[in-house]
Design a protein around this motif. Structure first.
Motif, mmCIF file in Angstrom:
data_model
loop_
_atom_site.group_PDB
_atom_site.id
_atom_site.type_symbol
_atom_site.label_atom_id
_atom_site.label_comp_id
_atom_site.label_asym_id
_atom_site.label_seq_id
_atom_site.Cartn_x
_atom_site.Cartn_y
_atom_site.Cartn_z
ATOM 1 N N GLN A 144 0.887 -1.094 0.005
ATOM 2 C CA GLN A 144 0.024 -0.133 0.113
ATOM 3 C C GLN A 144 0.743 1.267 -0.054
ATOM 4 O OE1 GLN A 144 -3.356 -0.072 2.652
ATOM 5 N NE2 GLN A 144 -3.536 -2.178 2.357
ATOM 6 N N PRO A 145 0.280 2.345 -0.514
ATOM 7 C CA PRO A 145 1.246 3.377 -0.785
ATOM 8 C C PRO A 145 1.550 3.999 0.874
ATOM 9 C CG PRO A 145 -0.867 3.748 -2.044
ATOM 10 C CD PRO A 145 -0.781 2.571 -1.220
ATOM 11 N N ALA A 146 2.663 4.494 1.054
ATOM 12 C CA ALA A 146 2.996 5.149 2.250
ATOM 13 C C ALA A 146 2.036 6.056 2.829
ATOM 14 C CB ALA A 146 4.543 5.761 2.039
ATOM 15 N N GLY A 147 1.793 5.817 4.155
ATOM 16 C CA GLY A 147 0.913 6.936 4.968
ATOM 17 C C GLY A 147 -0.759 6.609 4.523
ATOM 18 N N THR A 148 -0.851 5.317 4.075
ATOM 19 C CA THR A 148 -2.305 4.760 3.726
ATOM 20 C C THR A 148 -2.347 3.298 4.309
ATOM 21 O OG1 THR A 148 -1.950 4.214 1.469
ATOM 22 C CG2 THR A 148 -2.530 6.242 1.906
ATOM 23 N N ALA A 149 -3.680 3.090 4.682
ATOM 24 C CA ALA A 149 -4.069 1.627 5.053
ATOM 25 C C ALA A 149 -5.541 1.329 4.427
ATOM 26 C CB ALA A 149 -3.717 1.340 6.317
ATOM 27 N N VAL A 150 -5.469 0.440 3.742
ATOM 28 C CA VAL A 150 -6.886 -0.279 3.331
ATOM 29 C C VAL A 150 -7.346 -1.313 4.099
ATOM 30 C CG1 VAL A 150 -8.481 -0.464 1.387
ATOM 31 C CG2 VAL A 150 -6.646 1.152 1.035
ATOM 32 N N PHE A 151 -8.563 -1.367 4.527
ATOM 33 C CA PHE A 151 -8.841 -2.493 5.564
ATOM 34 C C PHE A 151 -10.320 -2.602 5.173
ATOM 35 C CE2 PHE A 151 -8.735 1.208 8.134
ATOM 36 C CZ PHE A 151 -10.051 1.059 8.794
ATOM 37 N N CYS A 152 -10.960 -3.768 5.698
ATOM 38 C CA CYS A 152 -12.340 -4.053 5.689
ATOM 39 C C CYS A 152 -13.152 -4.335 7.231
ATOM 40 C CB CYS A 152 -12.588 -5.220 4.882
ATOM 41 S SG CYS A 152 -12.432 -5.116 3.093
ATOM 42 N N CYS A 153 -14.240 -3.814 6.976
ATOM 43 C CA CYS A 153 -15.228 -4.329 7.925
ATOM 44 C C CYS A 153 -15.345 -5.866 8.446
ATOM 45 C CB CYS A 153 -16.572 -3.734 7.737
ATOM 46 S SG CYS A 153 -17.776 -4.195 8.939
ATOM 47 N N PRO A 154 -15.171 -6.132 9.447
ATOM 48 C CA PRO A 154 -15.375 -7.741 9.819
ATOM 49 C C PRO A 154 -16.690 -8.081 9.639
ATOM 50 C CG PRO A 154 -15.182 -6.602 11.783
ATOM 51 C CD PRO A 154 -15.178 -5.601 10.771
ATOM 52 N N ASP A 155 -17.726 -7.403 9.434
ATOM 53 C CA ASP A 155 -19.053 -7.970 9.282
ATOM 54 C C ASP A 155 -19.153 -8.486 7.931
ATOM 55 O OD1 ASP A 155 -21.871 -8.166 9.080
ATOM 56 O OD2 ASP A 155 -22.436 -6.521 10.172
ATOM 57 N N VAL A 156 -19.514 -9.829 7.736
ATOM 58 C CA VAL A 156 -19.651 -10.424 6.514
ATOM 59 C C VAL A 156 -20.739 -9.988 5.755
ATOM 60 C CG1 VAL A 156 -20.594 -12.502 7.286
ATOM 61 C CG2 VAL A 156 -19.191 -12.877 5.182
ATOM 62 N N ASP A 157 -21.732 -9.617 6.448
ATOM 63 C CA ASP A 157 -22.898 -8.969 5.541
ATOM 64 C C ASP A 157 -22.884 -7.722 4.821
ATOM 65 O OD1 ASP A 157 -24.472 -11.522 6.247
ATOM 66 O OD2 ASP A 157 -25.075 -10.495 8.194
ATOM 67 N N VAL A 158 -21.941 -6.970 5.386
ATOM 68 C CA VAL A 158 -21.872 -5.623 4.848
ATOM 69 C C VAL A 158 -20.584 -5.564 4.070
ATOM 70 C CG1 VAL A 158 -21.711 -3.198 5.754
ATOM 71 C CG2 VAL A 158 -23.328 -4.870 6.719
ATOM 72 N N ILE A 159 -19.341 -5.802 4.720
ATOM 73 C CA ILE A 159 -17.879 -5.546 4.364
ATOM 74 C C ILE A 159 -17.588 -4.111 3.598
ATOM 75 C CG2 ILE A 159 -16.042 -6.357 2.844
ATOM 76 C CD1 ILE A 159 -17.813 -8.987 2.854
ATOM 77 N N ASN A 160 -17.863 -3.196 4.429
ATOM 78 C CA ASN A 160 -17.456 -1.650 4.056
ATOM 79 C C ASN A 160 -15.792 -1.867 3.981
ATOM 80 O OD1 ASN A 160 -19.885 -0.344 4.084
ATOM 81 N ND2 ASN A 160 -19.975 -0.281 6.093
ATOM 82 N N VAL A 161 -15.480 -1.059 2.910
ATOM 83 C CA VAL A 161 -13.870 -0.902 2.791
ATOM 84 C C VAL A 161 -13.446 0.342 3.225
ATOM 85 C CG1 VAL A 161 -12.154 -0.938 1.204
ATOM 86 C CG2 VAL A 161 -13.954 -2.537 0.720
ATOM 87 N N PHE A 162 -12.415 0.359 3.954
ATOM 88 C CA PHE A 162 -11.968 1.774 4.723
ATOM 89 C C PHE A 162 -10.655 2.197 4.389
ATOM 90 C CE2 PHE A 162 -15.297 -0.030 7.613
ATOM 91 C CZ PHE A 162 -16.001 0.972 8.186
ATOM 92 N N LYS A 163 -10.544 3.238 4.355
ATOM 93 C CA LYS A 163 -9.127 3.631 4.042
ATOM 94 C C LYS A 163 -8.640 5.009 4.974
ATOM 95 C CE LYS A 163 -6.239 6.388 0.624
ATOM 96 N NZ LYS A 163 -6.142 6.944 -0.785
ATOM 97 N N ALA A 164 -7.519 4.424 5.668
ATOM 98 C CA ALA A 164 -7.244 5.192 6.715
ATOM 99 C C ALA A 164 -5.853 6.036 6.112
ATOM 100 C CB ALA A 164 -6.494 4.436 8.159
ATOM 101 N N GLU A 165 -5.502 7.357 6.382
ATOM 102 C CA GLU A 165 -4.622 8.020 5.795
ATOM 103 C C GLU A 165 -4.157 9.014 6.505
ATOM 104 O OE1 GLU A 165 -5.720 9.985 2.021
ATOM 105 O OE2 GLU A 165 -7.776 10.012 2.672
ATOM 106 N N ILE A 166 -2.827 9.257 6.433
ATOM 107 C CA ILE A 166 -2.139 10.416 7.121
ATOM 108 C C ILE A 166 -2.481 11.835 6.454
ATOM 109 C CG2 ILE A 166 -0.081 11.741 7.779
ATOM 110 C CD1 ILE A 166 1.430 8.933 8.288
ATOM 111 N N VAL A 167 -3.067 12.755 7.275
ATOM 112 C CA VAL A 167 -3.517 14.168 6.737
ATOM 113 C C VAL A 167 -2.365 15.164 7.025
ATOM 114 C CG1 VAL A 167 -5.252 15.896 6.977
ATOM 115 C CG2 VAL A 167 -5.832 13.509 7.370
ATOM 116 N N SER A 168 -1.904 15.655 5.956
ATOM 117 C CA SER A 168 -0.800 16.684 6.051
ATOM 118 C C SER A 168 -1.433 17.907 6.540
ATOM 119 C CB SER A 168 -0.436 16.902 4.682
ATOM 120 O OG SER A 168 0.538 15.796 4.269
#
Length: 87
Positions: A62-86
């Motif tokens: 993944q690009p530096a300063g970011t992390a993409v991960f998923c919700c653990p709820d199998v019925d939903v599976i939202n995809v989240f992106k965490a990123e450092i904000v300058s």
């Protein structure tokens, strides 16, 4: 040293069900001031990634300063992106 600000954004939805917490693609949250608004299950998954980003680490593939991960709820599976904000 001041810890960087982190923004968490819902960037996609893979599951067929609706989010039990009512989250939608496009919502963003400031980790320091709005994390209480985020689903506790998603926060459970997010925390290790936040720690890695805050203390200078990177997520393989993944690009530096970011992390993409998923919700653990199998019925939903939202995809989240965490990123450092300058600032």
């Amino acid at each position: 040293m001041k810890r960087p600000k982190i923004r968490i954004t819902i960037v996609d939805k893979i599951g067929k069900g609706g989010c039990h917490r009512g989250h939608c693609v496009g919502e963003s949250f400031d980790y320091d001031t709005e994390r209480g608004k985020l689903c506790p299950m998603a926060m459970h998954v997010a925390f290790p990634y936040i720690d890695i980003l805050r203390y200078g680490g990177t997520i393989p593939g993944q690009p530096a300063g970011t992390a993409v991960f998923c919700c653990p709820d199998v019925d939903v599976i939202n995809v989240f992106k965490a990123e450092i904000v300058s600032e």
